[in-house]
Enzyme design. Structure first.
Site, PDB file in Angstrom:
ATOM      1  N   MET A  65      69.605   7.204 -33.517  1.00 52.87           N
ATOM      2  CA  MET A  65      68.307   7.710 -33.970  1.00 52.87           C
ATOM      3  C   MET A  65      67.182   6.812 -33.426  1.00 52.87           C
ATOM      4  O   MET A  65      67.231   6.404 -32.282  1.00 52.87           O
ATOM      5  CB  MET A  65      68.296   7.863 -35.488  1.00 52.87           C
ATOM      6  CG  MET A  65      69.406   8.781 -36.013  1.00 52.87           C
ATOM      7  SD  MET A  65      69.471  10.429 -35.256  1.00 52.87           S
ATOM      8  CE  MET A  65      68.038  11.211 -36.038  1.00 52.87           C
ATOM      9  N   SER A  66      66.180   6.459 -34.236  1.00 46.88           N
ATOM     10  CA  SER A  66      65.006   5.766 -33.679  1.00 46.88           C
ATOM     11  C   SER A  66      65.234   4.301 -33.332  1.00 46.88           C
ATOM     12  O   SER A  66      64.350   3.668 -32.756  1.00 46.88           O
ATOM     13  CB  SER A  66      63.816   5.894 -34.625  1.00 46.88           C
ATOM     14  OG  SER A  66      63.259   7.187 -34.542  1.00 46.88           O
ATOM     15  N   VAL A  67      66.400   3.768 -33.640  1.00 48.04           N
ATOM     16  CA  VAL A  67      66.756   2.474 -33.055  1.00 48.04           C
ATOM     17  C   VAL A  67      66.716   2.587 -31.531  1.00 48.04           C
ATOM     18  O   VAL A  67      66.486   1.601 -30.821  1.00 48.04           O
ATOM     19  CB  VAL A  67      68.141   2.023 -33.563  1.00 48.04           C
ATOM     20  CG1 VAL A  67      68.687   0.862 -32.759  1.00 48.04           C
ATOM     21  CG2 VAL A  67      68.034   1.611 -35.039  1.00 48.04           C
TER      22      VAL A  67
END
Length: 394
Positions: A65-67
């Site tokens: 995801m946004s990592v």
């Protein structure tokens, strides 16, 4: 207590115990890896996958995801350090067709710090969950789009669009897609299990993510905003609600082979905690003789770029829930990193990866059970082992 596998160096035993405690009763699996001064001092995993039945271990991978945004930001800073990108320059210097409909002044820094005014695709663009794997369609939509607010004057999280914007800059400068750059310049040299655009040969290692939580949809969010007196017909609000409408189908797409193979740099990097911690360790120091970013680059990357900025109109009454440097999120109450100066990113459902230069420490946590997101609070699974890690480093 939850069964935990892996190893810790002497002095970090309490981190292992806290990690186990954090996952008591958790339905999914998780990994935690910590690097200190260039080598791993914590390398743990726990849980089992209730969806696929696959075995979960330290080498298993999941969607980050946004990592993913931290991986993408690292690529941009590597190019800036090499003199191939100027963070203060207009995006149009590298991407001439971008300079239409009020975007000529948008800088690379505006893109990295979520100030570009392109936080969501316009509803009229036709970009939904199915189109997120179509790089050309997404780039064309952003290329012709007018900003949703005056760039540079406000900050609102570019949850999907930032990766396409930054990734296209990488492609324009190097001739490589963002996935190719990660593979050849970061993952390859460091020996990482980390991809944006997963080869089919690695598919067997991916553990699907899942959630038993129902996030509010656009209708529910629109009702809340309307009750706050916000004009839900405003262009920015309509675009934001359209993005929300793609969330469930987008997450489902990211559990497919097509979703793994695509390059969605804001959200579909695939990897594990070992690789993320190793990458962040190499941004702030040497790892087996490799360093990705010089100290001056890291120092610049973590300088606040959104302090004092509100959300754009008509959402300016909403609380500010993020703080950004140049592409990396910074420490704040809802992101319990190792203190001021930390830089990294969180991901929907509970992932987090970051570095803390002052303690020469890099941390990565991945999970398969996507718990409820509250941007004003940390994931409760982070708190026990983060506190134990603070104590161990002290």
């Amino acid at each position: 207590m939850t069964l935990v596998q892996g190893s810790v160096e002497r002095g970090f035993e309490a981190v292992r115990d806290a990690f186990a405690h954090a996952h008591d009763g958790d339905a999914g699996a998780a990994q935690l890896c910590v690097y200190r001064e260039g080598h791993a001092v914590v390398d743990l995993w726990t849980g089992e996958d209730p969806i696929s039945g696959k075995t979960w271990d330290a080498d298993s991978m999941t969607v980050l995801m946004s990592v993913s945004k931290g991986v993408t930001a690292t690529c941009v800073h590597m190019l800036a350090e090499r003199g191939q990108l100027d963070l203060d320059a207009p995006v149009a210097d590298y991407w001439p067709d971008f300079a239409v409909n009020g975007k000529a002044g948008i800088t690379v820094t505006d893109v990295l710090s979520h100030r570009a005014g392109l936080s969501s695709f316009d509803p009229e663009s036709g970009i939904g969950a199915a189109e997120l794997s179509d790089w050309s369609a997404c780039i064309a939509a952003l290329e012709t789009m007018a900003p949703l607010w005056q760039p540079g004057t406000a900050m609102y999280y570019h949850s999907l669009t930032q990766g396409y914007l930054a990734g296209e800059l990488v492609r324009r400068v190097t001739g490589k897609t963002i996935g190719e750059f990660v593979a050849t310049e970061i993952a390859g040299p460091l020996g990482l299990a980390l991809w944006i655009g997963l080869p089919e040969s690695e598919e067997y290692r991916v553990i699907p993510q899942f959630t038993r939580h129902k996030w509010p949809g656009p209708v529910e969010v629109a009702a809340v905003l309307a009750n706050m007196g916000i004009d839900v017909g405003a262009r920015l609000v309509r675009a934001t609600l359209a993005s929300l409408a793609t969330r469930e189908s987008g997450i489902a797409m990211l559990n497919t082979r097509e979703g793994h193979a695509a390059e969605v740099p804001s959200g579909n990097a695939i990897g594990n905690a070992r690789s993320l911690a190793r990458m962040y360790a190499a941004t702030i120091g040497e790892v087996d003789g490799i360093r990705l970013l010089a100290p001056a680059t890291v120092e610049r990357a973590r300088q606040p770029q959104t302090d004092g900025l509100k959300a754009p109109s008509p959402l300016e009454i909403l609380p500010v829930t993020h703080s950004f440097g140049y592409g990396y999120g910074l420490a704040r109450p809802a992101t319990p990193m190792l203190g001021p100066g930390s830089l990294g990113n969180t991901g929907t459902g509970g992932r987090i990866a970051y570095a803390h230069p002052e303690s020469a420490t890099a941390v990565a946590y991945t999970c398969t059970n996507m718990t409820a997101d509250d941007p004003t609070k940390p994931d409760p699974r982070w708190l026990p082992w983060t506190a134990a890690l603070h104590d161990a480093l002290a």
